[in-house]
Design a protein around this motif. Structure first.
Motif, PDB file in Angstrom:
ATOM      1  N   PHE A 130      28.389  40.075  43.310  1.00 20.95           N
ATOM      2  CA  PHE A 130      28.650  39.662  41.932  1.00 20.95           C
ATOM      3  C   PHE A 130      28.470  40.827  40.967  1.00 20.95           C
ATOM      4  CE2 PHE A 130      28.431  35.486  43.729  1.00 20.95           C
ATOM      5  CZ  PHE A 130      29.208  34.709  42.896  1.00 20.95           C
ATOM      6  N   GLY A 131      27.526  41.726  41.257  1.00 23.09           N
ATOM      7  CA  GLY A 131      27.361  42.897  40.399  1.00 23.09           C
ATOM      8  C   GLY A 131      28.599  43.776  40.399  1.00 23.09           C
ATOM      9  N   ILE A 132      29.169  44.009  41.582  1.00 19.12           N
ATOM     10  CA  ILE A 132      30.392  44.815  41.682  1.00 19.12           C
ATOM     11  C   ILE A 132      31.574  44.073  41.069  1.00 19.12           C
ATOM     12  CG2 ILE A 132      32.036  45.841  43.286  1.00 19.12           C
ATOM     13  CD1 ILE A 132      29.454  47.411  42.991  1.00 19.12           C
ATOM     14  N   ALA A 133      31.650  42.759  41.292  1.00 16.35           N
ATOM     15  CA  ALA A 133      32.768  41.987  40.747  1.00 16.35           C
ATOM     16  C   ALA A 133      32.785  42.031  39.219  1.00 16.35           C
ATOM     17  CB  ALA A 133      32.690  40.539  41.225  1.00 16.35           C
ATOM     18  N   PHE A 134      31.609  42.061  38.618  1.00 12.42           N
ATOM     19  CA  PHE A 134      31.541  42.092  37.159  1.00 12.42           C
ATOM     20  C   PHE A 134      31.911  43.460  36.588  1.00 12.42           C
ATOM     21  CE2 PHE A 134      29.404  38.327  35.089  1.00 12.42           C
ATOM     22  CZ  PHE A 134      29.693  37.453  36.124  1.00 12.42           C
ATOM     23  N   GLU A 135      32.161  44.440  37.463  1.00 11.18           N
ATOM     24  CA  GLU A 135      32.603  45.760  37.001  1.00 11.18           C
ATOM     25  C   GLU A 135      34.123  45.831  36.840  1.00 11.18           C
ATOM     26  OE1 GLU A 135      30.592  48.185  36.158  1.00 11.18           O
ATOM     27  OE2 GLU A 135      28.757  47.176  36.802  1.00 11.18           O
ATOM     28  N   ILE A 136      34.810  44.734  37.059  1.00  9.89           N
ATOM     29  CA  ILE A 136      36.272  44.740  36.992  1.00  9.89           C
ATOM     30  C   ILE A 136      36.798  45.245  35.655  1.00  9.89           C
ATOM     31  CG2 ILE A 136      38.276  43.201  36.900  1.00  9.89           C
ATOM     32  CD1 ILE A 136      37.176  41.726  39.270  1.00  9.89           C
ATOM     33  N   PRO A 137      36.219  44.848  34.503  1.00 11.78           N
ATOM     34  CA  PRO A 137      36.747  45.397  33.245  1.00 11.78           C
ATOM     35  C   PRO A 137      36.673  46.917  33.184  1.00 11.78           C
ATOM     36  CG  PRO A 137      35.339  43.517  32.811  1.00 11.78           C
ATOM     37  CD  PRO A 137      35.183  43.840  34.257  1.00 11.78           C
ATOM     38  N   ILE A 138      35.593  47.503  33.710  1.00 18.10           N
ATOM     39  CA  ILE A 138      35.450  48.961  33.709  1.00 18.10           C
ATOM     40  C   ILE A 138      36.523  49.586  34.589  1.00 18.10           C
ATOM     41  CG2 ILE A 138      33.899  50.876  34.165  1.00 18.10           C
ATOM     42  CD1 ILE A 138      32.990  49.071  31.901  1.00 18.10           C
ATOM     43  N   ALA A 139      36.723  49.012  35.786  1.00 13.51           N
ATOM     44  CA  ALA A 139      37.743  49.548  36.687  1.00 13.51           C
ATOM     45  C   ALA A 139      39.134  49.436  36.072  1.00 13.51           C
ATOM     46  CB  ALA A 139      37.691  48.808  38.027  1.00 13.51           C
ATOM     47  N   THR A 140      39.393  48.331  35.381  1.00 15.04           N
ATOM     48  CA  THR A 140      40.693  48.143  34.749  1.00 15.04           C
ATOM     49  C   THR A 140      40.940  49.180  33.663  1.00 15.04           C
ATOM     50  OG1 THR A 140      40.530  45.758  35.168  1.00 15.04           O
ATOM     51  CG2 THR A 140      42.157  46.484  33.553  1.00 15.04           C
ATOM     52  N   VAL A 141      39.928  49.410  32.822  1.00 14.60           N
ATOM     53  CA  VAL A 141      40.067  50.397  31.753  1.00 14.60           C
ATOM     54  C   VAL A 141      40.269  51.801  32.330  1.00 14.60           C
ATOM     55  CG1 VAL A 141      38.862  51.533  29.847  1.00 14.60           C
ATOM     56  CG2 VAL A 141      38.767  49.050  30.076  1.00 14.60           C
ATOM     57  N   LEU A 142      39.530  52.130  33.385  1.00 15.28           N
ATOM     58  CA  LEU A 142      39.670  53.453  33.993  1.00 15.28           C
ATOM     59  C   LEU A 142      41.052  53.646  34.597  1.00 15.28           C
ATOM     60  CD1 LEU A 142      36.177  53.912  35.705  1.00 15.28           C
ATOM     61  CD2 LEU A 142      37.022  55.009  33.635  1.00 15.28           C
ATOM     62  N   LEU A 143      41.595  52.608  35.223  1.00 10.97           N
ATOM     63  CA  LEU A 143      42.945  52.706  35.777  1.00 10.97           C
ATOM     64  C   LEU A 143      43.965  52.960  34.671  1.00 10.97           C
ATOM     65  CD1 LEU A 143      42.979  49.855  38.452  1.00 10.97           C
ATOM     66  CD2 LEU A 143      43.160  52.312  38.883  1.00 10.97           C
ATOM     67  N   ILE A 144      43.783  52.303  33.548  1.00 10.58           N
ATOM     68  CA  ILE A 144      44.725  52.476  32.433  1.00 10.58           C
ATOM     69  C   ILE A 144      44.586  53.870  31.836  1.00 10.58           C
ATOM     70  CG2 ILE A 144      45.289  51.682  30.100  1.00 10.58           C
ATOM     71  CD1 ILE A 144      44.496  48.859  31.027  1.00 10.58           C
ATOM     72  N   LEU A 145      43.354  54.326  31.623  1.00  7.91           N
ATOM     73  CA  LEU A 145      43.142  55.633  31.013  1.00  7.91           C
ATOM     74  C   LEU A 145      43.583  56.773  31.926  1.00  7.91           C
ATOM     75  CD1 LEU A 145      39.656  55.184  29.302  1.00  7.91           C
ATOM     76  CD2 LEU A 145      41.905  55.207  28.220  1.00  7.91           C
ATOM     77  N   SER A 146      43.493  56.568  33.238  1.00  3.09           N
ATOM     78  CA  SER A 146      43.897  57.617  34.168  1.00  3.09           C
ATOM     79  C   SER A 146      45.410  57.739  34.287  1.00  3.09           C
ATOM     80  CB  SER A 146      43.294  57.350  35.554  1.00  3.09           C
ATOM     81  OG  SER A 146      43.846  56.174  36.117  1.00  3.09           O
ATOM     82  N   GLY A 147      46.145  56.776  33.741  1.00  3.48           N
ATOM     83  CA  GLY A 147      47.601  56.812  33.825  1.00  3.48           C
ATOM     84  C   GLY A 147      48.147  56.168  35.077  1.00  3.48           C
ATOM     85  N   ALA A 148      47.257  55.579  35.912  1.00  2.00           N
ATOM     86  CA  ALA A 148      47.715  54.951  37.142  1.00  2.00           C
ATOM     87  C   ALA A 148      48.522  53.695  36.873  1.00  2.00           C
ATOM     88  CB  ALA A 148      46.523  54.622  38.039  1.00  2.00           C
ATOM     89  N   THR A 149      48.277  53.062  35.735  1.00  2.00           N
ATOM     90  CA  THR A 149      49.013  51.865  35.371  1.00  2.00           C
ATOM     91  C   THR A 149      48.936  51.700  33.859  1.00  2.00           C
ATOM     92  OG1 THR A 149      49.253  49.480  35.795  1.00  2.00           O
ATOM     93  CG2 THR A 149      47.011  50.356  35.613  1.00  2.00           C
ATOM     94  N   THR A 150      49.535  50.641  33.352  1.00  2.00           N
ATOM     95  CA  THR A 150      49.517  50.345  31.924  1.00  2.00           C
ATOM     96  C   THR A 150      49.077  48.894  31.721  1.00  2.00           C
ATOM     97  OG1 THR A 150      51.817  49.593  31.876  1.00  2.00           O
ATOM     98  CG2 THR A 150      51.405  51.961  31.515  1.00  2.00           C
ATOM     99  N   PRO A 151      48.630  48.543  30.527  1.00  2.00           N
ATOM    100  CA  PRO A 151      48.261  47.139  30.292  1.00  2.00           C
ATOM    101  C   PRO A 151      49.403  46.171  30.551  1.00  2.00           C
ATOM    102  CG  PRO A 151      47.431  48.541  28.533  1.00  2.00           C
ATOM    103  CD  PRO A 151      48.319  49.401  29.376  1.00  2.00           C
ATOM    104  N   GLN A 152      50.619  46.595  30.232  1.00  2.00           N
ATOM    105  CA  GLN A 152      51.770  45.715  30.449  1.00  2.00           C
ATOM    106  C   GLN A 152      52.004  45.473  31.945  1.00  2.00           C
ATOM    107  OE1 GLN A 152      51.751  48.452  28.509  1.00  2.00           O
ATOM    108  NE2 GLN A 152      51.726  47.434  26.501  1.00  2.00           N
TER     109      GLN A 152
END
Length: 261
Positions: free
Chosen positions: A175-197
């Protein structure tokens, strides 16, 4: 003009450091982390037995009258509280550990990267603790209530203290790792790997993935699987929202830099 551009592109605190100096600094910070964990362990271990009783309360209060937990291994009464104290020491030292990580990487970051990196580190700690608390106060009572209610009649439930500890630590970690999903999502977007859309368009696949992960990380019952999958999906939605904000800020910084050049 060239000199001004170089100043804008280089982190203000960055300087050339030999590899050996980087390694020495890394060793120093690792030693500080070890000392911090050791100090936390020294403070927590005297209360290890009481902490284990607190940790096992969600299960013990659901056991039938006259039944209790047992130790099937002669060393379990010593090593189970010891293991719990060590894990709690690491959990307690996480803020200091992340501070050391931040201190090590901060000199090499741009100003706008620092503005994003520190909040992400701080939020990751809060989310990890929130996941562990969610497991203890919400998931454990429901899961243990389910398990203790479906057992065959005539079967005496005597949970082993070491098996219980391994189970709850796995749940805390999941559950601790699962709750890190927002951080992982933001990092993926900032790294250019994907976009919010793109992430929003893949929402149906993410929902399915959340339930698959819930099945792999939790016991084989629909309650605990749902209790992990639904928060993961909600946190994913939060990650998209915050990712859009960070994406816009990164674009604004990029435009300002181009104008400065």
């Amino acid at each position: 003009m060239t000199a001004h551009t170089n100043v804008q592109q280089s982190p203000p605190e960055q300087r050339e450091m030999p590899l050996i100096e980087h390694l020495l600094e890394l060793r120093s910070r690792l030693l500080k982390v070890v000392v911090a964990v050791a100090i936390c362990f020294a403070a927590i271990y005297p209360f290890a037995n009481e902490l284990y009783l607190l940790l096992s309360e969600p299960l013990r209060e659901l056991l039938p009258v006259g039944q209790t937990m047992i130790a099937t291994d002669i060393t379990s009464p010593f090593f189970a509280p010891l293991k719990l104290a060590l894990v709690l020491s690491v959990f307690a030292a996480i803020p200091y550990v992340l501070f050391q990580i931040w201190s090590f990487i901060a000199p090499g970051l741009y100003v706008h990267e620092k503005r994003l990196a520190f909040p992400l580190l701080f939020t990751s700690v809060i989310l990890f603790y929130a996941g562990a608390l969610f497991a203890y106060f919400v998931v454990f009572p429901l899961v243990f209530g389910f398990f203790t209610a479906i057992g065959p009649e005539g079967i005496v439930e005597l949970p082993d203290i070491n098996s219980y500890l391994n189970f709850v630590l796995k749940m805390f970690f999941a559950f601790g790792i699962a709750f890190e999903i927002p951080i992982a999502t933001v990092l993926l977007i900032l790294s250019g790997a994907t976009t919010p859309q793109d992430l929003a368009a893949k929402r149906p696949y993410v929902v399915v993935a959340c339930f698959v992960i819930g099945m792999m990380l939790t016991p084989p019952d629909i309650i605990s699987q749902t209790l992990l999958a639904v928060p993961m999906w909600i946190l994913f939605e939060f990650g998209i929202v915050f990712g859009r904000l960070a994406y816009r800020e990164a674009d604004a910084v990029s435009e300002e830099r181009q104008q400065g050049e």
